[in-house]
Design an enzyme around this catalytic site. Structure first.
Site, PDB file in Angstrom:
ATOM      1  CG  PHE A   1     -95.414  23.202  -7.910  1.00 43.16           C
ATOM      2  CD1 PHE A   1     -94.629  22.397  -7.101  1.00 43.16           C
ATOM      3  CD2 PHE A   1     -95.544  22.858  -9.245  1.00 43.16           C
ATOM      4  CE1 PHE A   1     -93.980  21.276  -7.602  1.00 43.16           C
ATOM      5  CE2 PHE A   1     -94.906  21.751  -9.764  1.00 43.16           C
ATOM      6  CZ  PHE A   1     -94.117  20.955  -8.943  1.00 43.16           C
ATOM      7  CE  LYS A   2     -90.817  22.105 -11.798  1.00 39.37           C
ATOM      8  NZ  LYS A   2     -92.157  22.184 -12.453  1.00 39.37           N
TER       9      LYS A   2
END
Ligand SMILES: *Cc1c(COP(=O)(O)O)cnc(C)c1O
Length: 471
Positions: A111-112
């Protein structure tokens, strides 16, 4: 939009200054001075829009006039246009009123990327407008470094040097960093541990002459601009599931409290968020806090979900600021005591307000593995161990919630990133998405340096192309 420090002693700054400075000068974290408010009509108007359009509407008030609107639009469309799924953050139903939001369709499968892909472009844009350049130096034990390298590649005004402990990251994580073919990004293997890498980065920043000569900068998760793009997917999910007419709860596998804090921000902005479920692995400092009102540091134990193996959650300071009614002096005193004593406690009033919104729980590695196996059997879906922690905690805390409110668990990484855990759960590793299937065959570029500041500085000096071009 102005930003203020959680410790109350740094000047208020506009977005572009906050972006470039990261941490406030008083050691605090920047938060918006006031939350932009979205009315029910504003939220309703997001129905049916693309992910990029929703993200743009959510981010626009935070950026204000510091970046021209058309430039921001270009950056956001380009960032998410490169993702591997046309929905960007697809929602999948797992059970009645239980949903998964897949946040692993970016270039490094965690998700980063959702924040970092926007952050890299924002950095480059603001630097270019000012005629400035920076050198990003960071240490990684895995996910963050890969996302930073992908976000910085080929940016004109950024050089990026990421240190990782040689032979101590997974082969997949190593390849994600070492196979990126761009002259301004460098994944450097250090003869040492992750702590040695972090100490080298700290030493580089503490060398004022070096720091100023190369314009050293960081892109860690305390930067407000890492939080801001993450707020968008809370809006996206809620609108797709019926907001503003229907409230939604979220479950978030948590380490530094950055991702779940973005959900808290969405609520402050008017999104009907019913509950935020904080999911921890064996490193459960947050779960213990929400159960007792006491934050107490303990040693870190390695788990199958390494991106949540933290001792303290740095972004929790932003929530604490609000629990103390934005009294910076109280935040500062509390966190100074925390550093000294390894613990602090909040009063019943603060704890009551926190637990009216947040629920928390922990599961250990065996339970995460059992969850991966059971969900695969029931639905055919493979969860990575971080996401499995989220689902496991949702199930454990189910009786505490209204069953009529949908719960969205954030799937923070692709299962192929954590082959060992998946193999232990279901007997075989997960396959990489097709666009990355050749990752393990791509050529690597991996300089190795000793655990030595002079060696790091010499490497940066020889390879900082943006600086070289400026000179
Ligand atoms: C970084 C990370 C987390 C933890 O996110 P925080 O914002 O630090 O709470 C969870 N899962 C994965 C896969 C991560 O990479």
């Amino acid at each position: 939009m102005q930003y203020i420090s959680t410790r109350g002693r740094a000047p208020a700054l506009p977005f572009d200054e906050v972006l470039l400075s990261g941490l406030a000068r008083d050691g605090g974290l920047y938060v918006p001075a006031v939350w932009p408010l979205f009315s029910r009509d504003d939220i309703r108007a997001m129905k049916g829009l693309s992910y990029a359009e929703v993200a743009l509407r959510v981010m626009q008030p935070f950026v204000g006039t510091t970046v021209p609107a058309d430039a921001l639009r270009g950056m956001v469309e380009e960032a998410y246009g490169g993702f591997g799924h046309s929905c960007v953050a697809p929602l999948k139903q797992m059970a009645p009123n239980l949903w998964l939001m897949e946040l692993f369709h970016g270039p490094t499968l965690a998700f980063k990327d959702y924040a970092m892909q926007v952050l890299g472009r924002l950095f480059d844009h603001v630097l270019s407008a000012r005629g400035e350049r920076v050198t990003i130096v960071g240490a990684t034990s895995g996910d963050t470094g890969a996302a930073a390298i992908e976000a910085c590649r080929d940016r004109d005004n950024i050089d990026c040097f990421i240190l990782f402990p040689k032979g101590r990251v997974s082969p997949m994580q190593q390849r994600q960093m070492t196979t990126v073919d761009a002259p301004n990004v460098h994944a450097i293997a250090v003869e040492g541990t992750f702590d040695d890498c972090q100490d080298l980065v700290k030493a580089a920043f503490n060398d004022a002459g070096f720091r100023d000569a190369y314009g050293l900068s960081a892109v860690n998760s305390i930067n407000w601009a890492r939080i801001m793009p993450q707020i968008a997917y809370y809006f996206w999910a809620a609108v797709n599931l019926g907001a503003p007419e229907r409230a939604v709860s979220f479950a978030v596998p948590t380490g530094n409290f950055g991702n779940v804090y973005a959900g808290y921000a969405a609520l402050q902005m008017g999104l009907p968020v019913e509950r935020l479920v904080v999911a921890s692995n064996a490193n459960d400092i947050l779960a213990r806090f929400f159960a007792s009102g006491t934050m107490e540091m303990r040693g870190v134990v390695p788990t199958l979900s390494p991106s949540m193996d933290i001792q303290v959650s740095s972004n929790f300071e932003r929530l604490l600021f609000d629990l103390f009614d934005r009294n910076g002096a109280e935040v500062e005193a509390t966190l100074t005591a925390f550093r000294k004593d390894g613990r602090f406690a909040v009063g019943d009033n603060q704890l009551g307000r926190a637990t009216a919104l947040f629920q928390a729980g922990r599961i250990d590695d065996d339970e995460a593995v059992a969850t991966i196996r059971r969900v695969r059997d029931e639905t055919g879906e493979l969860l990575d161990p971080h996401t499995a922690t989220g689902i496991g905690v949702v199930e454990r805390t189910r009786a505490l919630r209204d069953p009529a409110v949908p719960v969205v668990t954030l799937a923070t990484a692709h299962p192929a990133k954590f082959a060992a855990a998946i193999e232990r759960a279901v007997g075989a590793p997960a396959a990489l998405p097709e666009r990355m299937a050749d990752l393990m065959d791509r050529p690597e570029r991996m300089p190795v340096i000793p655990n030595d500041l002079a060696a790091l500085q010499a490497y940066v000096k020889d390879h900082a192309v943006a600086r070289g071009a400026a000179a």
